[in-house]
Design a protein around this motif. Structure first.
Motif, PDB file in Angstrom:
ATOM      1  N   VAL A 187       0.855  -1.186   0.000  1.00  0.00           N
ATOM      2  CA  VAL A 187       0.000   0.000   0.000  1.00  0.00           C
ATOM      3  C   VAL A 187       0.889   1.234   0.000  1.00  0.00           C
ATOM      4  O   VAL A 187       1.886   1.291   0.733  1.00  0.00           O
ATOM      5  CB  VAL A 187      -0.931   0.012   1.235  1.00  0.00           C
ATOM      6  N   THR A 188       0.543   2.227  -0.815  1.00  0.00           N
ATOM      7  CA  THR A 188       1.298   3.481  -0.861  1.00  0.00           C
ATOM      8  C   THR A 188       0.621   4.512   0.027  1.00  0.00           C
ATOM      9  O   THR A 188      -0.574   4.792  -0.119  1.00  0.00           O
ATOM     10  CB  THR A 188       1.384   4.016  -2.295  1.00  0.00           C
ATOM     11  N   ASN A 189       1.367   5.075   0.966  1.00  0.00           N
ATOM     12  CA  ASN A 189       0.841   6.086   1.877  1.00  0.00           C
ATOM     13  C   ASN A 189       0.739   7.439   1.175  1.00  0.00           C
ATOM     14  O   ASN A 189       1.365   7.665   0.133  1.00  0.00           O
ATOM     15  CB  ASN A 189       1.749   6.200   3.107  1.00  0.00           C
ATOM     16  N   PRO A 190      -0.039   8.391   1.741  1.00  0.00           N
ATOM     17  CA  PRO A 190      -0.163   9.726   1.136  1.00  0.00           C
ATOM     18  C   PRO A 190       1.169  10.444   0.956  1.00  0.00           C
ATOM     19  O   PRO A 190       1.330  11.241   0.036  1.00  0.00           O
ATOM     20  CB  PRO A 190      -1.064  10.475   2.136  1.00  0.00           C
ATOM     21  N   GLY A 192       3.895   9.125   0.033  1.00  0.00           N
ATOM     22  CA  GLY A 192       4.709   8.442  -0.975  1.00  0.00           C
ATOM     23  C   GLY A 192       5.417   7.199  -0.468  1.00  0.00           C
ATOM     24  O   GLY A 192       5.924   6.406  -1.274  1.00  0.00           O
ATOM     25  N   SER A 193       5.479   7.013   0.850  1.00  0.00           N
ATOM     26  CA  SER A 193       6.101   5.817   1.394  1.00  0.00           C
ATOM     27  C   SER A 193       5.160   4.618   1.224  1.00  0.00           C
ATOM     28  O   SER A 193       3.977   4.782   0.928  1.00  0.00           O
ATOM     29  CB  SER A 193       6.440   6.010   2.870  1.00  0.00           C
ATOM     30  N   THR A 194       5.693   3.428   1.406  1.00  0.00           N
ATOM     31  CA  THR A 194       4.883   2.231   1.227  1.00  0.00           C
ATOM     32  C   THR A 194       4.912   1.362   2.478  1.00  0.00           C
ATOM     33  O   THR A 194       5.787   1.503   3.335  1.00  0.00           O
ATOM     34  CB  THR A 194       5.416   1.388   0.039  1.00  0.00           C
ATOM     35  N   LYS A 195       3.940   0.471   2.570  1.00  0.00           N
ATOM     36  CA  LYS A 195       3.901  -0.509   3.650  1.00  0.00           C
ATOM     37  C   LYS A 195       3.306  -1.796   3.103  1.00  0.00           C
ATOM     38  O   LYS A 195       2.689  -1.822   2.034  1.00  0.00           O
ATOM     39  CB  LYS A 195       3.090  -0.010   4.835  1.00  0.00           C
ATOM     40  N   VAL A 201       8.109  -6.632   4.393  1.00  0.00           N
ATOM     41  CA  VAL A 201       8.720  -7.726   5.162  1.00  0.00           C
ATOM     42  C   VAL A 201      10.213  -7.484   5.328  1.00  0.00           C
ATOM     43  O   VAL A 201      10.773  -7.630   6.415  1.00  0.00           O
ATOM     44  CB  VAL A 201       8.472  -9.082   4.463  1.00  0.00           C
ATOM     45  N   LEU A 202      10.862  -7.094   4.228  1.00  0.00           N
ATOM     46  CA  LEU A 202      12.315  -6.888   4.272  1.00  0.00           C
ATOM     47  C   LEU A 202      12.675  -5.680   5.135  1.00  0.00           C
ATOM     48  O   LEU A 202      13.687  -5.694   5.836  1.00  0.00           O
ATOM     49  CB  LEU A 202      12.851  -6.707   2.847  1.00  0.00           C
ATOM     50  N   ARG A 203      11.860  -4.621   5.088  1.00  0.00           N
ATOM     51  CA  ARG A 203      12.155  -3.442   5.916  1.00  0.00           C
ATOM     52  C   ARG A 203      11.921  -3.737   7.389  1.00  0.00           C
ATOM     53  O   ARG A 203      12.553  -3.150   8.263  1.00  0.00           O
ATOM     54  CB  ARG A 203      11.292  -2.257   5.483  1.00  0.00           C
ATOM     55  N   ALA A 204      10.987  -4.652   7.665  1.00  0.00           N
ATOM     56  CA  ALA A 204      10.695  -4.993   9.068  1.00  0.00           C
ATOM     57  C   ALA A 204      11.752  -5.899   9.668  1.00  0.00           C
ATOM     58  O   ALA A 204      11.903  -5.959  10.892  1.00  0.00           O
ATOM     59  CB  ALA A 204       9.327  -5.678   9.156  1.00  0.00           C
ATOM     60  N   ALA A 205      12.502  -6.614   8.798  1.00  0.00           N
ATOM     61  CA  ALA A 205      13.463  -7.606   9.296  1.00  0.00           C
ATOM     62  C   ALA A 205      14.455  -7.044  10.316  1.00  0.00           C
ATOM     63  O   ALA A 205      14.654  -7.641  11.382  1.00  0.00           O
ATOM     64  CB  ALA A 205      14.198  -8.260   8.122  1.00  0.00           C
TER      65      ALA A 205
END
Length: 448
Positions: A187-190, A192-195, A201-205
């Motif tokens: 999902v793209t946030n307002p 411009g970042s994504t989640k 998954v890789l960013r949360a690692a």
């Protein structure tokens, strides 16, 4: 990384963990860099986890009608939006109980958000429960490893029992629809970042990595083990495997009981259980398990750091006070008290919103160095006795170092800036004190 640690622990069964292994393979300068980063893993982690313990402890007391005054249950500062330091408030209701909902972060909220929720904001003065926990555990560690091990065994038994109860009873009420899709679409946030998605998954690692640190703490007590060449590899690998299996099962249960969107709260296990009325009785046990479990984590972190300082002091890189041993208890008492007091100051007064990623960054650097060290020593000294041998060298060390370095690259820019500042302070200390007083440096000067 665990396999590489196990090889070094069986070869070099002395206190110091990754610092000692780096010293033996890559020299004093690299060893100091790793030892300095291990302060993040142990000392800062102890302070960070003690704050989490304080939140669960306060919640447990609230359930029985005992309310710790809000001013003495939170630090005076906190971090919001990942980078902004603000005056901390604890939001309380009319009875003095802490308001916990999705708008709070560890019970700290800014004044407007608290008022909008119908609460009263109370400025934090000191996180007293966290301070008292560290003080009590420091005293226990000074008394001796045997006493500390007995306490740790008791709280780990309590924690494990409750974790297994949640997993066992929770699986009976899992709704498999909550697992579809197993990885939610990105999902793209307002802004411009994504989640979500695989990138999420890789960013949360590297953040989740915080949960796995500690298995290497087994090696910091090497000199107090009866048969370190055999026991240390078993302790490291077994603890890592057991924790990994339990983490996966617990994650499956939690996301099976409640949608993942309902779990972004300070008390996710309780939130998952709330979705199933039949499991309401487990909520109280979860708070008990969290209090017991987090106290054992703080104990292990506070045990590991003084022993690393002890080894660094014996090598001349830190003042001799860190190597002093108590005449009765045979523990590094002075170093333990120094570590405990610093941890108390951090936990009681400083904002901890960024420390989780900072701790992960320092630990990842240590893990990568250990993996590389195994490869280097295999090539340089293949004839050395290795009671435990890492399999598939150099593949395993390359995968270990590559994975940890990749996770470090996922850390945000602010964390990198703080790591850079921390490293600069450490290297300055080394050049001004460590290099001039090191055992190796004095030996070389004597030969000249």
């Amino acid at each position: 990384a665990g396999l590489c640690y196990a090889e070094f622990a069986s070869m070099i069964p002395i206190a110091g963990s990754a610092y000692t292994y780096s010293y033996a393979t890559m020299g004093e300068g690299v060893a100091w860099f790793i030892g300095w980063n291990l302060v993040l893993e142990y000392l800062f982690a102890a302070a960070t986890v003690s704050v989490g313990w304080s939140g669960y402890f306060s919640a447990m007391l609230n359930e029985v009608g005992v309310h710790i005054p809000a001013a003495f249950a939170s630090a005076p500062l906190t971090v919001i939006n990942g980078h902004e330091v603000v005056r901390a408030f604890t939001c309380v209701d009319g009875t003095g109980a802490t308001l916990m909902d999705a708008t709070t972060s560890a019970a700290f909220v800014v004044r407007d958000a608290c008022t909008a929720a119908g609460g009263t904001p109370v400025e934090g003065l000191i996180n007293l429960p966290a301070v008292l926990l560290i003080l009590a555990l420091t005293f226990l560690l000074v008394r001796g490893v045997q006493e500390s091990a007995t306490f740790n065994n008791i709280v780990v038994a309590i924690k494990m029992t409750i974790v297994l109860l949640v997993i066992g009873f929770g699986f009976m009420y899992v709704n498999t629809d909550n697992w579809s899709p197993f990885i939610p679409e990105m999902v793209t946030n307002p802004d411009g970042s994504t989640k979500y998605g695989m990138s999420g998954v890789l960013r949360a690692a590297p953040v989740v990595f915080f949960s796995y640190i500690g298995f290497d703490a087994v090696s910091t007590a090497a000199q107090e083990a009866k048969n370190p060449q055999r026991d240390l590899p078993i302790g490291m690998i077994a603890s890592l495997l057991i924790c990994t299996v339990l983490y996966i099962l617990m994650s499956l249960v939690m996301t099976g009981l409640a949608p993942y969107t309902a779990l972004g709260v300070p008390h996710p296990v309780s939130a998952a259980l709330e979705a199933v009325p039949q499991l309401k009785w487990l909520e109280y046990l979860v708070n008990i398990g969290a209090v017991a479990g987090l106290s054992s984590v703080v104990l292990v972190m506070l045990m590991g750091q003084p022993r690393i300082f002890y080894t660094m002091s014996r090598d001349g890189l830190l003042p001799k006070i860190f190597a002093k041993v108590h005449p009765t208890y045979q523990t590094p008492a002075a170093s333990t008290w120094i570590v405990g007091i610093i941890a108390i100051l951090i936990a009681g007064f400083f904002p901890l919103g960024l420390l989780g990623e900072l701790v992960s960054g320092g630990t990842l650097a240590a893990f990568a160095t250990v993996c590389i060290g195994v490869w280097v020593l295999r090539a340089r000294s293949p004839e050395l006795e290795r009671p435990f041998r890492t399999p598939l060298v150099p593949l395993v060390p390359i995968l270990g170092a590559g994975a940890t370095i990749y996770m470090m690259l996922q850390l945000p820019g602010l964390t990198w800036a703080l790591l850079g500042a921390w490293t600069a302070i450490g290297m300055t200390t080394y050049f001004l004190y460590g290099m001039r007083n090191s055992t190796i440096g004095k030996q070389e000067a004597g030969r000249q």
